[in-house]
Design a protein around this motif. Structure first.
Motif, PDB file in Angstrom:
ATOM      1  N   ASP A 115      -0.476 -18.110   5.629  1.00 59.20           N
ATOM      2  CA  ASP A 115      -1.205 -19.205   6.276  1.00 59.20           C
ATOM      3  C   ASP A 115      -0.422 -19.765   7.458  1.00 59.20           C
ATOM      4  OD1 ASP A 115      -3.280 -18.984   4.437  1.00 59.20           O
ATOM      5  OD2 ASP A 115      -2.358 -20.410   3.055  1.00 59.20           O
ATOM      6  N   VAL A 116       0.901 -19.844   7.303  1.00 53.41           N
ATOM      7  CA  VAL A 116       1.740 -20.312   8.409  1.00 53.41           C
ATOM      8  C   VAL A 116       1.731 -19.296   9.542  1.00 53.41           C
ATOM      9  CG1 VAL A 116       4.103 -20.858   9.093  1.00 53.41           C
ATOM     10  CG2 VAL A 116       3.208 -21.714   6.929  1.00 53.41           C
ATOM     11  N   VAL A 117       1.803 -18.021   9.201  1.00 56.29           N
ATOM     12  CA  VAL A 117       1.780 -16.977  10.233  1.00 56.29           C
ATOM     13  C   VAL A 117       0.505 -17.078  11.051  1.00 56.29           C
ATOM     14  CG1 VAL A 117       1.767 -14.499  10.656  1.00 56.29           C
ATOM     15  CG2 VAL A 117       3.215 -15.438   8.855  1.00 56.29           C
ATOM     16  N   LEU A 118      -0.629 -17.212  10.377  1.00 57.69           N
ATOM     17  CA  LEU A 118      -1.904 -17.326  11.096  1.00 57.69           C
ATOM     18  C   LEU A 118      -1.928 -18.572  11.970  1.00 57.69           C
ATOM     19  CD1 LEU A 118      -4.447 -16.271   8.323  1.00 57.69           C
ATOM     20  CD2 LEU A 118      -3.981 -15.067  10.454  1.00 57.69           C
ATOM     21  N   GLU A 119      -1.399 -19.668  11.446  1.00 61.59           N
ATOM     22  CA  GLU A 119      -1.364 -20.911  12.220  1.00 61.59           C
ATOM     23  C   GLU A 119      -0.544 -20.738  13.495  1.00 61.59           C
ATOM     24  OE1 GLU A 119      -2.758 -24.738  12.642  1.00 61.59           O
ATOM     25  OE2 GLU A 119      -2.976 -23.663  10.755  1.00 61.59           O
ATOM     26  N   ILE A 120       0.591 -20.073  13.391  1.00 59.90           N
ATOM     27  CA  ILE A 120       1.455 -19.859  14.550  1.00 59.90           C
ATOM     28  C   ILE A 120       0.798 -18.903  15.541  1.00 59.90           C
ATOM     29  CG2 ILE A 120       3.682 -18.964  15.306  1.00 59.90           C
ATOM     30  CD1 ILE A 120       3.871 -21.624  13.871  1.00 59.90           C
ATOM     31  N   LEU A 121       0.231 -17.816  15.067  1.00 56.55           N
ATOM     32  CA  LEU A 121      -0.415 -16.843  15.955  1.00 56.55           C
ATOM     33  C   LEU A 121      -1.562 -17.478  16.727  1.00 56.55           C
ATOM     34  CD1 LEU A 121      -0.522 -13.676  13.651  1.00 56.55           C
ATOM     35  CD2 LEU A 121       1.009 -14.095  15.589  1.00 56.55           C
ATOM     36  N   ALA A 176      -2.796  -9.113   9.808  1.00 61.56           N
ATOM     37  CA  ALA A 176      -2.751  -7.839  10.521  1.00 61.56           C
ATOM     38  C   ALA A 176      -3.811  -7.785  11.613  1.00 61.56           C
ATOM     39  CB  ALA A 176      -2.940  -6.690   9.546  1.00 61.56           C
ATOM     40  N   GLN A 177      -5.022  -8.211  11.306  1.00 57.05           N
ATOM     41  CA  GLN A 177      -6.095  -8.167  12.296  1.00 57.05           C
ATOM     42  C   GLN A 177      -5.841  -9.153  13.432  1.00 57.05           C
ATOM     43  OE1 GLN A 177      -9.966  -8.385  10.440  1.00 57.05           O
ATOM     44  NE2 GLN A 177      -9.364  -6.997   8.799  1.00 57.05           N
ATOM     45  N   GLU A 178      -5.267 -10.308  13.109  1.00 58.48           N
ATOM     46  CA  GLU A 178      -4.955 -11.289  14.154  1.00 58.48           C
ATOM     47  C   GLU A 178      -3.916 -10.726  15.122  1.00 58.48           C
ATOM     48  OE1 GLU A 178      -5.447 -14.707  16.243  1.00 58.48           O
ATOM     49  OE2 GLU A 178      -6.487 -14.306  14.364  1.00 58.48           O
ATOM     50  N   LEU A 179      -2.936 -10.031  14.600  1.00 60.36           N
ATOM     51  CA  LEU A 179      -1.920  -9.412  15.447  1.00 60.36           C
ATOM     52  C   LEU A 179      -2.524  -8.324  16.327  1.00 60.36           C
ATOM     53  CD1 LEU A 179       0.977  -9.168  12.865  1.00 60.36           C
ATOM     54  CD2 LEU A 179       1.178 -10.258  15.097  1.00 60.36           C
ATOM     55  N   LEU A 180      -3.327  -7.463  15.743  1.00 56.56           N
ATOM     56  CA  LEU A 180      -3.878  -6.332  16.485  1.00 56.56           C
ATOM     57  C   LEU A 180      -4.875  -6.774  17.544  1.00 56.56           C
ATOM     58  CD1 LEU A 180      -4.311  -3.953  13.442  1.00 56.56           C
ATOM     59  CD2 LEU A 180      -2.769  -3.575  15.372  1.00 56.56           C
ATOM     60  N   ILE A 181      -5.657  -7.803  17.228  1.00 54.69           N
ATOM     61  CA  ILE A 181      -6.648  -8.293  18.192  1.00 54.69           C
ATOM     62  C   ILE A 181      -6.006  -9.225  19.213  1.00 54.69           C
ATOM     63  CG2 ILE A 181      -8.749  -9.683  18.441  1.00 54.69           C
ATOM     64  CD1 ILE A 181      -9.559  -8.699  15.650  1.00 54.69           C
ATOM     65  N   LEU A 212       2.324  -2.269  18.960  1.00 50.14           N
ATOM     66  CA  LEU A 212       2.741  -2.674  17.618  1.00 50.14           C
ATOM     67  C   LEU A 212       2.904  -1.490  16.682  1.00 50.14           C
ATOM     68  CD1 LEU A 212       0.363  -5.726  17.095  1.00 50.14           C
ATOM     69  CD2 LEU A 212       2.679  -5.715  18.014  1.00 50.14           C
ATOM     70  N   ILE A 213       2.596  -0.289  17.158  1.00 45.92           N
ATOM     71  CA  ILE A 213       2.543   0.866  16.272  1.00 45.92           C
ATOM     72  C   ILE A 213       3.742   1.780  16.431  1.00 45.92           C
ATOM     73  CG2 ILE A 213       1.017   2.709  15.437  1.00 45.92           C
ATOM     74  CD1 ILE A 213      -0.140  -0.104  15.380  1.00 45.92           C
ATOM     75  N   ASP A 214       4.433   1.721  17.567  1.00 38.35           N
ATOM     76  CA  ASP A 214       5.548   2.624  17.825  1.00 38.35           C
ATOM     77  C   ASP A 214       6.577   2.523  16.711  1.00 38.35           C
ATOM     78  OD1 ASP A 214       7.646   4.096  18.782  1.00 38.35           O
ATOM     79  OD2 ASP A 214       7.407   3.413  20.843  1.00 38.35           O
ATOM     80  N   PRO A 215       6.871   3.628  16.051  1.00 38.74           N
ATOM     81  CA  PRO A 215       7.766   3.560  14.890  1.00 38.74           C
ATOM     82  C   PRO A 215       9.241   3.712  15.225  1.00 38.74           C
ATOM     83  CG  PRO A 215       6.898   5.769  15.076  1.00 38.74           C
ATOM     84  CD  PRO A 215       6.320   5.000  16.233  1.00 38.74           C
ATOM     85  N   LYS A 216       9.605   3.698  16.492  1.00 35.78           N
ATOM     86  CA  LYS A 216      10.985   4.020  16.841  1.00 35.78           C
ATOM     87  C   LYS A 216      11.961   2.905  16.487  1.00 35.78           C
ATOM     88  CE  LYS A 216       9.701   7.080  20.663  1.00 35.78           C
ATOM     89  NZ  LYS A 216       9.778   7.315  22.119  1.00 35.78           N
ATOM     90  N   HIS A 260      -6.618  -0.031  18.117  1.00 31.33           N
ATOM     91  CA  HIS A 260      -5.487  -0.511  18.915  1.00 31.33           C
ATOM     92  C   HIS A 260      -4.821   0.657  19.645  1.00 31.33           C
ATOM     93  CE1 HIS A 260      -2.239  -3.385  19.795  1.00 31.33           C
ATOM     94  NE2 HIS A 260      -1.389  -2.406  19.555  1.00 31.33           N
ATOM     95  N   ILE A 261      -4.646   1.759  18.933  1.00 29.10           N
ATOM     96  CA  ILE A 261      -3.980   2.929  19.521  1.00 29.10           C
ATOM     97  C   ILE A 261      -4.796   3.510  20.664  1.00 29.10           C
ATOM     98  CG2 ILE A 261      -3.277   5.315  19.067  1.00 29.10           C
ATOM     99  CD1 ILE A 261      -2.572   4.393  16.214  1.00 29.10           C
ATOM    100  N   PHE A 262      -6.083   3.751  20.423  1.00 24.51           N
ATOM    101  CA  PHE A 262      -6.896   4.434  21.422  1.00 24.51           C
ATOM    102  C   PHE A 262      -7.417   3.484  22.501  1.00 24.51           C
ATOM    103  CE2 PHE A 262      -6.789   7.563  18.124  1.00 24.51           C
ATOM    104  CZ  PHE A 262      -6.724   8.753  18.837  1.00 24.51           C
TER     105      PHE A 262
END
Length: 951
Positions: free
Chosen positions: A726-732, A778-783, A790-794, A832-834
């Protein structure tokens, strides 16, 4: 390495040379092989099982196996073959007797070496297998110990039960154990029993008898489990429902052969703090549902106080247990009959039982004879037997089921010097326990009445049970005198407190004292505690605590009394103490108010001594909301700087004191004030994970981009051990609003984007959200952050989050989403990728060659397989040992999955796909011959993320 020799037959010397060179090569290979084994052994013996690298698991990874094959095949078997070839040459032209003797000896040695090599290989396999078993067993036991230490509230229950058992006489309580009530409670589905009784009637002792009998019953029945708990008004910690829940969970856990998954998950999420009660209840519910018959015995519900709301929470908890409708849960409770406990009558499955019955008389007679030592007591044992019988009869008749009443009368009888005194005392026995206490107080020596009053006040309102030497010290403190405490006026011996107080107190094991009286002088305890800290000129001596036994209690508990006694005089007294720099400096030598109440994950090291703490900062840090309001009303400034965490608003936000935060903001505290270790209040609230306070701060104008200890507010969320979604969503969302409010994109502050894109915050957070199932985050971050890959695994794992739940701690969120079958999140990630053509994504592979499609087939997620294939996932990407998505579908005979894969690429038209199916078919046939086929299937199916280790 293997070296080819040209064998010529013109001389035995050349042949012998070839043989011995081959043998030397074999010996070198064996040495290399043993060196690897010794390296493993040395690593384990020197550093313990934890030092074994994660790659050293049975069987070895592909590269390790290949290396061992090279040693055995080339260095050993190859050179042995050369030697054997040489030895099988035509020796007809040589001196056959001499040569055959030499060759026979050499051949024996070679056979021995071949045998040693085989034994060595078996030893390697056995060593590695043994290490694997040891590692697994150690890890399981280590995790179990950690969870037990984490969930354990202390040995409260063990100590309380031992104390009750010590008061119990053999054969007492049998009338209840043989009754139909007890039998029905054991056997009836979902039974709930309530035993009632007046004070002093032996409810707790009877409860201990029931506990012991139920222990015996459970030990004779498989899958039967017992957990019990004793409430007490003398210990505030044991009065909390959270302590009760943790104790019940702990006791059930200790009776399990393995740690239930629900507790593993709870520990993973809250290893550095105490879980919310809702999560404890849910964990207990799931544990009971998955267990056999469970028996809960809860004693003295009335000693859970009604004044602070704990009793209401306890009743609500019992209603929750009853509402779960679990037929395997059986609950038995004891208490006095009090008005706010009347709701329990609607929960019980049998009418409430009053234990003051005629059957109790036999127990009372045993109590008189044995517990009070009518035979062995120096005073009572010399009295005539007929007088002893008279005492037993009169006390049994007048007890009305009250053991405590009997004990008090016997204490009074011991003072009698002749039979006439005894009979006179028996004729004038008080009728009730309250009358008994009145008589004891009236007969008390007036010279010590003040000391007795102070002692009883301390016992009634102490925040924990007092040690006898602490009680004796407290009796000496007179707040009305100056000085309030004079060491020269101490009692000669702490045991003298028992002489003064007579039967009004009971000393329980470990030397702590308690009383069952009631009163209302909590203010006195606070005043005495604060005045005790003023111990005069000896403040600097090294052994100060041992010379002043009440000092620890006074320093660590005084503010608890201030929090419950809310009169203006108490507020003035506490404010005066916190405003005195000398008093605070002395107090903080023994107690740290800055970190009080913080879990280890929220404690930060400060390299320099904090500035002087203001009274309002200290009040906020201790959670004294009424005192904060009192100070603000009397002119205290809410933004006064000082202390480790800078100001009152920051420390209250860090410690989740919502009411204090509200009061400070209402008084005009600067929500964006920069001060203290964490920099600002918003970062403190994010670190604490209190959504309500974060919302309050944003409403007051908190700047989401303000830097502090962490680069940004989102960084503070990640810095906590267990982020609150809930805090993460509030901050985003706040960050999105802040960016949208700016007119030009180039004016956006770079630090937040840096935290998201370069400091791994968003990537880490996305993987965390996927693993934990927080789809909204997750959806809030991607949108909300399309410009960021956000996907690069390096990037490596940041390290603050325990990635033990991740099959690959440093890999792509797409892999995690597929593995945990978060279908909606997978769709968002693919979009997000494409949508932004990031370099990594659908085709990304981990270190072993696995792709997202590989995991989707492994997890049998048809929806995700269809989605990935539609977006061009490579069906031929192979994981370890050359396994592809088609391999899993084929070996499991999953025709629907094969149909999906055939749409993308059919084995009928593709040589690669046909080869995979042929190889899988061959491997399954070989495994079937050895009987390992089903084992392979079951292990991979159940292990999930351990597939790599188990195959």
């Amino acid at each position: 390495m293997f070296t080819a020799y040209t064998i010529e037959r013109h001389g035995i010397e050349d042949n012998a040379t070839a043989v011995f060179e081959s043998l030397d090569a074999c010996k070198a290979g064996i040495d290399r092989l043993m060196a690897k084994v010794n390296k493993i052994r040395q690593g384990v013996s020197s550093k313990g099982i934890h030092s074994i690298p994660s790659t050293l698991q049975y069987p070895f990874r592909e590269s390790t196996i290949a290396k061992l094959k090279e040693i055995v095949t080339h260095d050993l078997m190859g050179n042995l073959s050369i030697a054997m070839s040489v030895l099988h040459l035509d020796v007809a032209t040589l001196n056959q007797r001499s040569v055959l003797s030499t060759l026979s000896s050499t051949n024996t040695n070679l056979n021995s070496m071949r045998k040693d090599t085989s034994v060595g290989l078996r030893s390697v396999r056995q060593d590695v297998a043994s290490l694997t078993v040891s590692m697994a067993a150690h890890q399981i036991e280590d995790r179990r110990d950690k969870i037990i230490r984490w969930i354990s509230p202390s040995d409260y229950v063990v100590d309380a039960h031992k104390a009750a058992c010590q008061q119990r006489e053999p054969k007492t309580g049998g009338w209840f154990l043989q009754s139909v009530y007890y039998t029905q409670w054991l056997d009836k589905a979902g039974s709930f029993m309530w035993l009632q009784g007046i004070p002093g009637c032996g409810k707790t002792v009877l409860c201990s008898t029931i506990v012991e009998e139920t222990k015996l019953f459970c030990s004779h029945h498989a899958s039967h489990y017992l957990a019990y708990y004793y409430f007490t008004f003398s210990d505030s910690v044991r009065q909390k429902t959270s302590t009760l829940l943790r104790s019940l969970l702990l006791q059930l856990l200790r009776q399990q052969l393995s740690v239930p998954e629900i507790l593993v998950d709870l520990y993973t999420r809250h290893s550095h703090d105490v879980p919310p009660e809702t999560e404890l209840i849910n964990a207990l519910r799931l544990l009971i549902s998955a267990t056999g018959q469970v028996y809960f015995i809860l004693d003295a519900l009335d000693e859970c106080p009604a004044t602070n709301g704990e009793r209401a929470k306890l009743i609500a908890l019992l209603k929750t247990f009853k509402g779960l409708d679990l037929p395997n849960l059986h609950i038995l409770t004891t208490s006095r009959m009090e008005p706010d406990l009347s709701d329990m009558s609607q929960m019980v499955t049998a009418p409430p039982m009053n234990i003051q019955t005629s059957e109790l008389d036999a127990d009372i007679r045993l109590h008189i004879r044995i517990r009070n030592q009518m035979v062995n007591d120096p005073n009572l044992s010399c009295w005539p037997s007929d007088l002893q019988d008279e005492i037993e009869a009169e006390l049994t008749r007048g007890a009305c089921g009250m053991f405590r009443w009997v004990s008090c009368q016997l204490e009074s009888l011991r003072k009698c010097l002749r039979p006439s005194n005894v009979r006179q005392t028996l004729k004038t026995l008080p009728k009730t326990l309250d009358d008994t206490y009145d008589r004891i107080l009236l007969n008390m020596d007036e010279e010590y009445f003040s000391e007795a009053f102070r002692a009883l006040t301390w016992l009634l309102f102490s925040a924990r049970p007092l040690w006898l030497d602490e009680l004796a010290e407290a009796m000496t403190i007179d707040p009305s005198s100056s000085p309030a405490f004079d060491p020269d006026e101490r009692l000669f011996n702490p045991d003298s407190a028992l002489t003064v107080l007579s039967s009004l107190i009971v000393v329980i094991p470990k030397g702590t004292a308690r009383t069952e009286l009631e009163g209302s002088h909590a203010d006195s305890n606070l005043e005495s505690a604060l005045q005790y800290t003023d111990i005069g000129p000896d403040r600097s001596m090294g052994q100060i605590k041992s010379k002043f036994p009440l000092l620890d209690y006074a320093c660590t508990k005084w503010f608890l009394h201030a929090g419950t006694a809310k009169t203006e005089s108490v507020m003035q007294l506490a404010a005066q103490f916190l405003s005195s720099e000398d008093e605070v400096n002395f107090w903080t030598k023994f107690f740290d108010p800055d970190d009080y109440g913080l879990g280890l994950d929220r404690r930060f090291q400060c390299n320099k001594e904090p500035n002087r703490r203001s009274s309002i900062y200290l009040a906020a840090s201790l959670g004294l909301g009424d005192l904060v309001t009192f100070l603000l009303d009397n002119g205290a400034k809410p933004d006064t700087k000082g202390g480790k965490y800078g100001n009152a608003l920051q420390v209250a936000s860090l410690k989740s004191h919502t009411g204090i935060v509200t009061a400070l903001l209402t008084a005009g505290a600067d929500v964006n004030a920069k001060a203290g270790l964490l920099g600002n209040a918003l970062q403190a609230a994010c670190l604490a994970g209190t959504a309500e306070i974060v919302t309050l701060l944003f409403r007051a104008g908190a700047d989401v981009d303000l830097e502090g200890y962490f680069t940004c507010a989102l960084g503070a969320v990640v810095g906590s051990s267990n982020p609150n979604p809930d805090v993460v969503l509030e901050i985003l969302r706040a960050s999105k609003r802040a960016r949208a409010s700016r007119k030009h994109k180039e004016d956006l502050p770079k630090r937040f984007e840096t935290a998201v894109a370069q400091q791994l915050t968003a990537r880490w957070l996305l993987r965390w959200a996927v693993i934990k199932g927080h789809d909204a985050v997750a959806q809030e971050l991607l949108i909300g952050y399309p410009e960021t890959d956000l996907i690069d695994p390096k990037e490596p794992n940041p390290g603050t989050y325990n990635a033990g739940n991740s099959y690959q701690p440093d890999k792509s969120s797409l892999f995690e989403a597929v593995f945990y079958q978060r279908d909606k999140v997978v769709e968002q990630i693919v979009k997000h990728i494409f949508g932004f053509e990031f370099s990594q994504g659908i085709s990304a592979r981990d270190d072993e060659g696995r792709s997202a499609l590989y995991w989707a087939c492994f997890k049998r997620s048809e929806h995700t397989v269809r989605l990935l294939l539609r977006h061009g996932a490579d069906i031929h990407h192979a994981g370890p040992w050359g396994w592809t998505p088609r391999y899993w579908a084929f070996t499991r005979n999953d025709q629907s999955m094969l149909d999906l894969l055939n749409i993308a690429c059919s084995s009928k038209s593709c040589a690669k796909c046909a080869h995979v199916e042929a190889a899988a078919r061959t491997e399954m046939a070989n495994l079937a011959k050895t009987g390992r086929g089903l084992v392979l299937y079951d292990l991979t199916e159940e292990a999930g993320d351990d597939e790599m280790k188990m195959t």
